[in-house]
Design a protein around this motif. Structure first.
Motif, mmCIF file in Angstrom:
data_model
loop_
_atom_site.group_PDB
_atom_site.id
_atom_site.type_symbol
_atom_site.label_atom_id
_atom_site.label_comp_id
_atom_site.label_asym_id
_atom_site.label_seq_id
_atom_site.Cartn_x
_atom_site.Cartn_y
_atom_site.Cartn_z
ATOM 1 N N SER A 263 0.812 -1.068 -0.161
ATOM 2 C CA SER A 263 -0.213 -0.154 -0.243
ATOM 3 C C SER A 263 0.873 1.291 -0.153
ATOM 4 C CB SER A 263 -0.596 -0.115 1.170
ATOM 5 O OG SER A 263 -0.201 -0.052 2.457
ATOM 6 N N THR A 264 1.824 1.237 0.876
ATOM 7 C CA THR A 264 2.744 2.441 0.796
ATOM 8 C C THR A 264 3.627 2.533 -0.620
ATOM 9 O OG1 THR A 264 3.107 1.965 3.159
ATOM 10 C CG2 THR A 264 4.688 3.584 2.217
ATOM 11 N N PHE A 265 4.052 1.451 -1.139
ATOM 12 C CA PHE A 265 4.552 1.594 -2.566
ATOM 13 C C PHE A 265 3.595 2.164 -3.628
ATOM 14 C CE2 PHE A 265 4.401 -0.458 -6.877
ATOM 15 C CZ PHE A 265 5.673 -0.268 -7.147
ATOM 16 N N LEU A 266 2.534 1.780 -3.503
ATOM 17 C CA LEU A 266 1.312 2.479 -4.239
ATOM 18 C C LEU A 266 1.544 3.906 -4.317
ATOM 19 C CD1 LEU A 266 -1.662 -0.037 -4.286
ATOM 20 C CD2 LEU A 266 0.478 0.380 -5.965
ATOM 21 N N MET A 267 1.564 4.505 -2.823
ATOM 22 C CA MET A 267 1.708 5.725 -2.593
ATOM 23 C C MET A 267 2.998 6.422 -3.339
ATOM 24 S SD MET A 267 -0.505 7.869 -1.231
ATOM 25 C CE MET A 267 -0.389 9.156 -2.138
ATOM 26 N N TRP A 268 4.052 5.674 -3.275
ATOM 27 C CA TRP A 268 5.331 6.050 -3.764
ATOM 28 C C TRP A 268 5.140 6.516 -5.229
ATOM 29 C CZ3 TRP A 268 8.286 3.236 -7.336
ATOM 30 C CH2 TRP A 268 9.497 3.917 -7.456
ATOM 31 N N LEU A 269 4.341 5.407 -5.862
ATOM 32 C CA LEU A 269 4.293 5.773 -7.502
ATOM 33 C C LEU A 269 3.519 6.915 -7.695
ATOM 34 C CD1 LEU A 269 2.949 2.183 -8.857
ATOM 35 C CD2 LEU A 269 5.114 3.230 -9.229
ATOM 36 N N LEU A 270 2.463 7.311 -6.757
ATOM 37 C CA LEU A 270 1.753 8.558 -6.949
ATOM 38 C C LEU A 270 2.589 9.712 -6.856
ATOM 39 C CD1 LEU A 270 -1.994 8.091 -5.546
ATOM 40 C CD2 LEU A 270 -1.118 8.267 -7.835
ATOM 41 N N ALA A 271 3.342 9.576 -5.710
ATOM 42 C CA ALA A 271 4.146 10.695 -5.301
ATOM 43 C C ALA A 271 5.376 10.831 -6.249
ATOM 44 C CB ALA A 271 4.978 10.326 -3.932
ATOM 45 N N ASP A 272 5.892 9.823 -7.066
ATOM 46 C CA ASP A 272 6.946 9.874 -8.154
ATOM 47 C C ASP A 272 6.126 10.589 -9.267
ATOM 48 O OD1 ASP A 272 9.823 8.979 -8.740
ATOM 49 O OD2 ASP A 272 8.542 8.627 -10.450
ATOM 50 N N LEU A 273 4.953 10.057 -9.795
ATOM 51 C CA LEU A 273 4.169 10.699 -10.916
ATOM 52 C C LEU A 273 3.876 12.140 -10.637
ATOM 53 C CD1 LEU A 273 1.620 7.818 -11.202
ATOM 54 C CD2 LEU A 273 3.387 8.701 -13.273
ATOM 55 N N TYR A 274 3.523 12.627 -9.224
ATOM 56 C CA TYR A 274 3.232 13.960 -9.073
ATOM 57 C C TYR A 274 4.591 14.904 -9.416
ATOM 58 C CZ TYR A 274 2.438 18.195 -6.686
ATOM 59 O OH TYR A 274 2.479 19.332 -6.175
ATOM 60 N N GLN A 275 5.793 14.594 -8.757
ATOM 61 C CA GLN A 275 6.758 15.485 -8.836
ATOM 62 C C GLN A 275 7.294 15.295 -10.267
ATOM 63 O OE1 GLN A 275 8.663 13.425 -5.743
ATOM 64 N NE2 GLN A 275 10.271 12.514 -6.817
ATOM 65 N N SER A 510 17.015 17.682 -2.925
ATOM 66 C CA SER A 510 15.495 18.360 -3.023
ATOM 67 C C SER A 510 14.560 17.012 -2.776
ATOM 68 C CB SER A 510 15.531 19.197 -3.871
ATOM 69 O OG SER A 510 14.123 19.780 -4.181
ATOM 70 N N ARG A 511 13.746 17.105 -1.649
ATOM 71 C CA ARG A 511 12.906 16.269 -1.656
ATOM 72 C C ARG A 511 11.168 16.786 -1.518
ATOM 73 N NH1 ARG A 511 14.616 11.384 -0.037
ATOM 74 N NH2 ARG A 511 16.796 11.146 0.569
ATOM 75 N N SER A 512 10.294 15.931 -2.126
ATOM 76 C CA SER A 512 8.941 16.206 -2.021
ATOM 77 C C SER A 512 8.184 16.263 -0.766
ATOM 78 C CB SER A 512 8.259 15.334 -3.082
ATOM 79 O OG SER A 512 8.098 14.060 -2.583
ATOM 80 N N LEU A 513 6.848 16.204 -1.054
ATOM 81 C CA LEU A 513 5.889 16.010 0.512
ATOM 82 C C LEU A 513 6.244 14.948 0.945
ATOM 83 C CD1 LEU A 513 2.349 17.053 -1.625
ATOM 84 C CD2 LEU A 513 3.841 18.519 0.204
ATOM 85 N N PHE A 514 6.385 13.717 0.294
ATOM 86 C CA PHE A 514 6.721 12.434 1.251
ATOM 87 C C PHE A 514 8.164 12.400 1.483
ATOM 88 C CE2 PHE A 514 2.218 11.345 -0.601
ATOM 89 C CZ PHE A 514 2.044 10.791 0.654
ATOM 90 N N GLY A 515 8.966 13.386 1.300
ATOM 91 C CA GLY A 515 10.440 12.971 1.439
ATOM 92 C C GLY A 515 11.217 12.310 0.292
ATOM 93 N N THR A 516 10.309 12.032 -0.901
ATOM 94 C CA THR A 516 11.065 11.276 -1.867
ATOM 95 C C THR A 516 12.036 12.251 -2.586
ATOM 96 O OG1 THR A 516 9.140 11.726 -3.380
ATOM 97 C CG2 THR A 516 9.005 9.746 -2.154
ATOM 98 N N SER A 517 12.950 11.570 -3.107
ATOM 99 C CA SER A 517 13.882 12.499 -4.068
ATOM 100 C C SER A 517 13.488 13.036 -5.343
ATOM 101 C CB SER A 517 15.117 11.396 -4.334
ATOM 102 O OG SER A 517 15.995 12.194 -5.221
ATOM 103 N N LYS A 518 13.624 14.176 -5.441
ATOM 104 C CA LYS A 518 12.906 14.816 -6.567
ATOM 105 C C LYS A 518 13.771 14.636 -8.076
ATOM 106 C CE LYS A 518 10.143 18.544 -4.585
ATOM 107 N NZ LYS A 518 9.793 19.862 -4.319
ATOM 108 N N LYS A 519 14.819 14.123 -7.898
ATOM 109 C CA LYS A 519 15.951 13.842 -9.111
ATOM 110 C C LYS A 519 15.496 12.371 -9.627
ATOM 111 C CE LYS A 519 20.064 15.086 -8.195
ATOM 112 N NZ LYS A 519 21.471 15.099 -7.363
ATOM 113 N N ARG A 520 15.543 12.473 -10.940
ATOM 114 C CA ARG A 520 15.327 11.175 -11.617
ATOM 115 C C ARG A 520 16.145 10.021 -11.128
ATOM 116 N NH1 ARG A 520 11.634 8.494 -12.505
ATOM 117 N NH2 ARG A 520 10.554 10.156 -13.459
ATOM 118 N N ARG A 521 15.700 8.937 -10.800
ATOM 119 C CA ARG A 521 16.835 8.019 -10.214
ATOM 120 C C ARG A 521 17.277 7.456 -11.293
ATOM 121 N NH1 ARG A 521 12.813 10.171 -7.509
ATOM 122 N NH2 ARG A 521 11.601 8.466 -7.677
#
Length: 521
Positions: A263-275, A510-521
């Motif tokens: 469930s948290t992985f799915l949120m990561w997908l959304l966060a990554d798409l958003y940024q 630089s990090r997003s709302l969820f603290g995910t990296s904003k740089k393309r991995r």
């Protein structure tokens, strides 16, 4: 199919769904047990980025509703993401099997049914199960999402964020779980205790709790998900050669016992798409529609910061052209701030066997617009494949509440054979890109090398007066004397980054709302 005259109430409801633009067909208006095929219930394609909710008790047909909507989106050229929690959605890739039951349902709702599958890709978390392996780096996943997976409390979540902050600033890449474990172990070691003091708020006891949680996660096999190559969410936005949207199916049966992870992985997908996606506003059709099954798992036990991040992501991602459908048993599983953003509603039957069930039923009824139905009675009497529907019109206003007998999916209602699924995975061009894990130099290796320096140092060389110190040896001594900061100072990549930033060495990622990296991995 009814031959009786269409009642006035049914005609009025149908008028609310008489859209002029492209729309998805859900089914026929249902009144007193009769479906009226000339009164169709639909969703305008343009409002699918306004999000939706598919709810109902177990066994009422939620999965088939997802399949029905997804295959029509694909036909309209819209890519779809589906989480296959139970392992029964893979059939969307194959034509459905004709049957008397399907023919009867099609006749009742005015559907021209023909078997047809959709172009599909199959994924699996870290290769756990059948599917193209999907991985994320720890730094890309971010501290808030990882704290949810580790079941940390808010204090521990804040401490984990400090660890990420430290690693970012020190150039310690967190690609997999052993990298994060190494950083925390270093900070709690005698060598790292001075650095621990510089990131106030992280205690040795809290670091120990996080380390134990990471060990449990690793022992459960979830470590396979974290690493490289990291999945590029742009691969979810593909269309097939014939113009149909690709349906991306995430196969989750292998991790059913780790619901917090998927469930948290799915949120990561959304966060990554958003940024990653640009702002596009309202489009004629969405760029992607994302179905989030077992959505209640996302909100269960979530911290305040996590819930706020979810709410903001759901609110803002529609401007990126992405629609989200949350799938759960009752609307009360979804926080009010999130529920308020779900404009399209498909509510399957609810049960009212206990006082808690009765409260949930009453709460669900209160979330619908006023209607001529006795919704309390209707929601407890709906059959499988029937639902109460209200969506947003092309003008953004709610449509009339409509009890609906839903259409039958045209794809296979059930899983495809394991061999066929594996063949599809093997034939995918994405398999070559993501199949094999990569283990690059990162925090684990850097800290291990740093710890080994004192043991491998050569005996003292000639006195300073004998000869000029070679540049390489000088840099090594400066690195040893200055610790990790000194070694980074002599790293050409970091020096270049520092010059371009005009700020201190190893500037924080630089990090997003969820603290995910904003740089393309």
């Amino acid at each position: 199919m009814s031959s009786a005259p269409t009642p006035q109430t049914v005609r009025e409801i149908a008028d609310g769904y008489a859209f002029t633009g492209p729309a998805l067909d859900l089914g026929a208006v249902l009144l007193d047990g009769t479906a009226y095929a000339d009164a169709q219930v639909r969703i305008p394609l343009a409002v699918l980025n306004r999000h939706g909710l598919v709810a109902g008790a177990t066994g009422t047909g939620k999965t088939k509703t997802l399949q029905l909507i997804a295959e029509q989106l694909s036909a309209q050229g819209v890519p779809v993401f589906l989480a296959d929690v139970k392992g029964d959605v893979s059939g969307i890739s194959a034509p459905g099997a004709p049957s008397d039951r399907t023919a009867s349902r099609a006749a009742e709702v005015g559907q021209s049914w023909a078997p047809q599958g959709c172009p599909a890709e199959f994924y699996a978390l870290g290769g756990m199960g059948a599917g193209i392996p999907v991985r994320a780096t720890v730094t890309g996943f971010g501290p808030l999402l990882l704290a949810k997976v580790l079941d940390l409390n808010e204090t521990q979540e804040s401490s984990l964020s400090l660890v990420f902050h430290y690693a970012d600033r020190r150039g310690l890449e967190l690609y997999d779980l052993k990298d994060l474990t190494a950083v925390i172990a270093h900070l709690t070691s005698p060598e790292g205790k001075e650095e621990l003091k510089t990131i106030g708020g992280l205690s040795t006891a809290t670091a120990g709790v996080i380390l134990r949680a990471l060990t449990v996660l690793e022992n459960e096999g979830a470590g396979a998900f974290f690493g490289e190559p990291a999945f590029d969410t742009a691969d979810l936005l593909r269309t097939a050669a014939d113009g149909r949207g690709v349906v991306s199916v995430l196969e989750l049966p292998a991790v059913q016992d780790r619901p917090r992870l998927f469930s948290t992985f799915l949120m990561w997908l959304l966060a990554d798409l958003y940024q990653e996606l640009p702002e596009v506003g309202d489009l004629d059709k969405p760029k992607l529609v994302f179905f989030f099954d077992e959505a209640h798992l996302l909100f269960k036990g979530a911290s305040k910061a996590f819930l706020e991040a979810i709410t903001q992501t759901v609110r803002l991602i529609r401007s990126k052209g992405v629609g989200i459908f949350l799938v759960t048993q009752t609307p009360k599983d979804v926080p009010a701030d999130v529920l308020a953003q779900l404009g399209n509603r498909v509510q399957h039957a609810l049960r009212a066997f206990t006082p808690d069930d009765a409260k949930a039923l009453k709460a669900t009824v209160s979330t619908f617009p006023r209607s001529s139905y006795d919704l309390g009675a209707v929601l407890t009497s709906l059959g499988t494949g029937e639902a109460v529907v209200t969506v947003l019109s092309e003008k953004g206003a709610p449509t009339p509440v409509a009890a609906t007998r839903l259409r039958a999916p045209q794809s296979l209602m059930g899983p495809i054979e394991p061999g066929a699924l594996q063949a599809a995975v093997d034939a995918s061009p994405l398999t070559v890109r993501y199949r094999d894990a990569i283990d690059r130099e990162s925090a684990y290796e850097k800290l291990a090398a740093r710890a080994a320096v004192p043991e491998s140092e050569p005996s003292p060389g000639p006195s300073p007066a004998s000869s000029p110190e070679p540049r390489q040896e000088k840099q090594e001594k400066q690195a040893a004397a200055g610790g990790l900061f000194g070694s980074l100072l002599n790293n050409p990549t970091v020096k270049s980054f520092a010059r371009s930033a005009g700020k201190q060495l190893g500037q924080e990622i630089s990090r997003s709302l969820f603290g995910t990296s904003k740089k393309r991995r």
